[in-house]
Scaffold this active site. Sequence first.
Site, PDB file in Angstrom:
ATOM      1  N   SER A 141      49.068  23.523  14.808  1.00 58.72           N
ATOM      2  CA  SER A 141      49.681  22.457  14.297  1.00 58.72           C
ATOM      3  C   SER A 141      51.234  22.429  14.779  1.00 58.72           C
ATOM      4  CB  SER A 141      49.737  22.584  12.551  1.00 58.72           C
ATOM      5  OG  SER A 141      50.598  21.405  12.073  1.00 58.72           O
ATOM      6  N   TYR A 154      51.124  28.035   4.980  1.00 60.27           N
ATOM      7  CA  TYR A 154      50.426  27.291   5.976  1.00 60.27           C
ATOM      8  C   TYR A 154      51.143  27.013   7.416  1.00 60.27           C
ATOM      9  CZ  TYR A 154      48.278  23.582   8.489  1.00 60.27           C
ATOM     10  OH  TYR A 154      47.568  22.647   9.182  1.00 60.27           O
TER      11      TYR A 154
HETATM   12  N1  LIG Z   1      45.189  16.685   9.399  1.00 60.65           N
HETATM   13  C1  LIG Z   1      46.253  17.046   9.703  1.00 60.65           C
HETATM   14  O1  LIG Z   1      47.286  16.270   9.525  1.00 60.65           O
HETATM   15  C2  LIG Z   1      46.488  18.207  10.573  1.00 60.65           C
HETATM   16  C3  LIG Z   1      47.663  18.401  11.348  1.00 60.65           C
HETATM   17  C4  LIG Z   1      47.695  19.748  12.233  1.00 60.65           C
HETATM   18  C5  LIG Z   1      46.957  20.418  12.209  1.00 60.65           C
HETATM   19  N2  LIG Z   1      45.659  20.250  11.547  1.00 60.65           N
HETATM   20  C6  LIG Z   1      44.567  21.349  11.418  1.00 60.65           C
HETATM   21  O2  LIG Z   1      43.309  20.834  12.104  1.00 60.65           O
HETATM   22  C7  LIG Z   1      42.172  21.505  11.549  1.00 60.65           C
HETATM   23  C8  LIG Z   1      41.108  20.624  10.920  1.00 60.65           C
HETATM   24  O3  LIG Z   1      41.731  20.074   9.811  1.00 60.65           O
HETATM   25  P1  LIG Z   1      41.380  18.489   9.445  1.00 60.65           P
HETATM   26  O4  LIG Z   1      42.747  17.862   9.609  1.00 60.65           O
HETATM   27  O5  LIG Z   1      40.112  17.876  10.148  1.00 60.65           O
HETATM   28  O6  LIG Z   1      41.098  18.594   7.946  1.00 60.65           O
HETATM   29  P2  LIG Z   1      39.903  18.395   7.026  1.00 60.65           P
HETATM   30  O7  LIG Z   1      39.197  16.857   7.313  1.00 60.65           O
HETATM   31  O8  LIG Z   1      40.144  18.872   5.743  1.00 60.65           O
HETATM   32  O9  LIG Z   1      38.702  19.188   7.603  1.00 60.65           O
HETATM   33  C9  LIG Z   1      38.685  20.738   7.593  1.00 60.65           C
HETATM   34  C10 LIG Z   1      37.426  21.329   8.073  1.00 60.65           C
HETATM   35  O10 LIG Z   1      37.256  22.834   7.766  1.00 60.65           O
HETATM   36  C11 LIG Z   1      36.371  23.118   7.151  1.00 60.65           C
HETATM   37  N3  LIG Z   1      36.678  24.337   6.090  1.00 60.65           N
HETATM   38  C12 LIG Z   1      37.857  24.038   5.109  1.00 60.65           C
HETATM   39  N4  LIG Z   1      37.434  25.181   4.547  1.00 60.65           N
HETATM   40  C13 LIG Z   1      36.607  25.910   4.878  1.00 60.65           C
HETATM   41  C14 LIG Z   1      35.823  27.125   4.568  1.00 60.65           C
HETATM   42  N5  LIG Z   1      36.378  27.887   3.543  1.00 60.65           N
HETATM   43  N6  LIG Z   1      34.947  27.685   5.234  1.00 60.65           N
HETATM   44  C15 LIG Z   1      34.307  26.857   6.146  1.00 60.65           C
HETATM   45  N7  LIG Z   1      34.975  25.760   6.811  1.00 60.65           N
HETATM   46  C16 LIG Z   1      36.048  25.431   5.893  1.00 60.65           C
HETATM   47  C17 LIG Z   1      35.889  21.895   6.322  1.00 60.65           C
HETATM   48  O11 LIG Z   1      34.558  21.934   5.917  1.00 60.65           O
HETATM   49  P3  LIG Z   1      33.838  22.142   4.303  1.00 60.65           P
HETATM   50  O12 LIG Z   1      34.763  21.666   3.519  1.00 60.65           O
HETATM   51  O13 LIG Z   1      32.673  21.562   4.620  1.00 60.65           O
HETATM   52  O14 LIG Z   1      33.632  23.887   4.744  1.00 60.65           O
HETATM   53  C18 LIG Z   1      36.271  20.866   7.317  1.00 60.65           C
HETATM   54  O15 LIG Z   1      35.139  20.620   8.179  1.00 60.65           O
HETATM   55  C19 LIG Z   1      42.879  22.451  10.609  1.00 60.65           C
HETATM   56  O16 LIG Z   1      42.952  23.764  11.173  1.00 60.65           O
HETATM   57  C20 LIG Z   1      44.158  22.083  10.128  1.00 60.65           C
HETATM   58  O17 LIG Z   1      45.174  23.004   9.809  1.00 60.65           O
HETATM   59  C21 LIG Z   1      45.462  19.128  10.679  1.00 60.65           C
END
Ligand SMILES: NC(=O)c1ccc[n+]([C@@H]2O[C@H](COP(=O)([O-])OP(=O)(O)OC[C@H]3O[C@@H](n4cnc5c(N)ncnc54)[C@H](OP(=O)(O)O)[C@@H]3O)[C@@H](O)[C@H]2O)c1
Length: 259
Positions: A141, A154
């Site tokens: 991130s 985080y």
């Molecule tokens: N969105 C942002 O602003 C942002 C910015 C920078 C970085 N990121 C990073 O991008 C990555 C993806 O996040 P996203 O934004 O796409 O968020 P998201 O829509 O909440 O998706 C998160 C994914 O991780 C899975 N996950 C969460 N907890 C889990 C667990 N205990 N076991 C297995 N799978 C799990 C969820 O699946 P289930 O709930 O089905 O398990 C979901 O598929 C993350 O590493 C996040 O830190 C996001």
Amino acid sequence: MPDRKTALITGASFGIGAEFARIFAREGYNLVLVARTADKLRQIASELEKAHGTRSLILAADLTDPGAPAYVIDQTTRADIQVDVLVNNAGFGQYGFFAQNDLEECLRQIQLNVTTLTHLTRLYLPGMIDRKDGGILNVASTAAFQPGPLMAVYFATKSYVLLLSEALANELCETGVSVTCLCPGATATEFHKRANATEMRLLKFGSMDAKTVAEDGYRAFVAGRPVVISGFKNWLLAQSVRFSPRKLVTVIARKTQEE
Ligand SMILES: NC(=O)c1ccc[n+]([C@@H]2O[C@H](COP(=O)([O-])OP(=O)(O)OC[C@H]3O[C@@H](n4cnc5c(N)ncnc54)[C@H](OP(=O)(O)O)[C@@H]3O)[C@@H](O)[C@H]2O)c1
């Protein structure tokens, strides 16, 4: 298609991970899709089978369980699947003051964002090195570039992912295996809702869409780049941190994290 490679994507049920699934399928990969929400994984697998003939192994697993990485590699081994690309995308954040946040949730966050990512990498990397082929795509991130009051743990977990990825990319040069770290800024996914952080000031400056972010990550991975920051504005912000006093950077980060 006989000689398809396989990409294993964690957190493939929503957001950036689901977009990675679509991109790797489009590029001719078969998939191993890992997350807790099996229904969503099945839906994505069926969509991609229709669109590209992709074969997917679905693993419904809670990756905060310390036994999950061993379960995942056991399942891919039993299915005789060679994992060519590991996309460590699953992650979550916890909003609020560190001393007041739920401790168990905090530790699960470290387990998923740091320990599981490291564990899966360590399990799948030796096979890639033996074959002199493959790669790891880690999702960090822009939080990785500075301390983050109100999401202190985080931000620290994402710094770990960035530094680990850069070091591994260096260790693995000349092995035929690449490591890329994708650093997204605010992205429109389930992330902020799940982190109870929808009112953060940062989000008033806009979010990128998950598809664009995942495409940036994929392109950097194919190019063998160790780090990519998605979006010019995010890149500029990450660079500005390097030339500013850390105390000031932390104060500004606090302001953007506040509601
Ligand atoms: N969105 C942002 O602003 C942002 C910015 C920078 C970085 N990121 C990073 O991008 C990555 C993806 O996040 P996203 O934004 O796409 O968020 P998201 O829509 O909440 O998706 C998160 C994914 O991780 C899975 N996950 C969460 N907890 C889990 C667990 N205990 N076991 C297995 N799978 C799990 C969820 O699946 P289930 O709930 O089905 O398990 C979901 O598929 C993350 O590493 C996040 O830190 C996001």
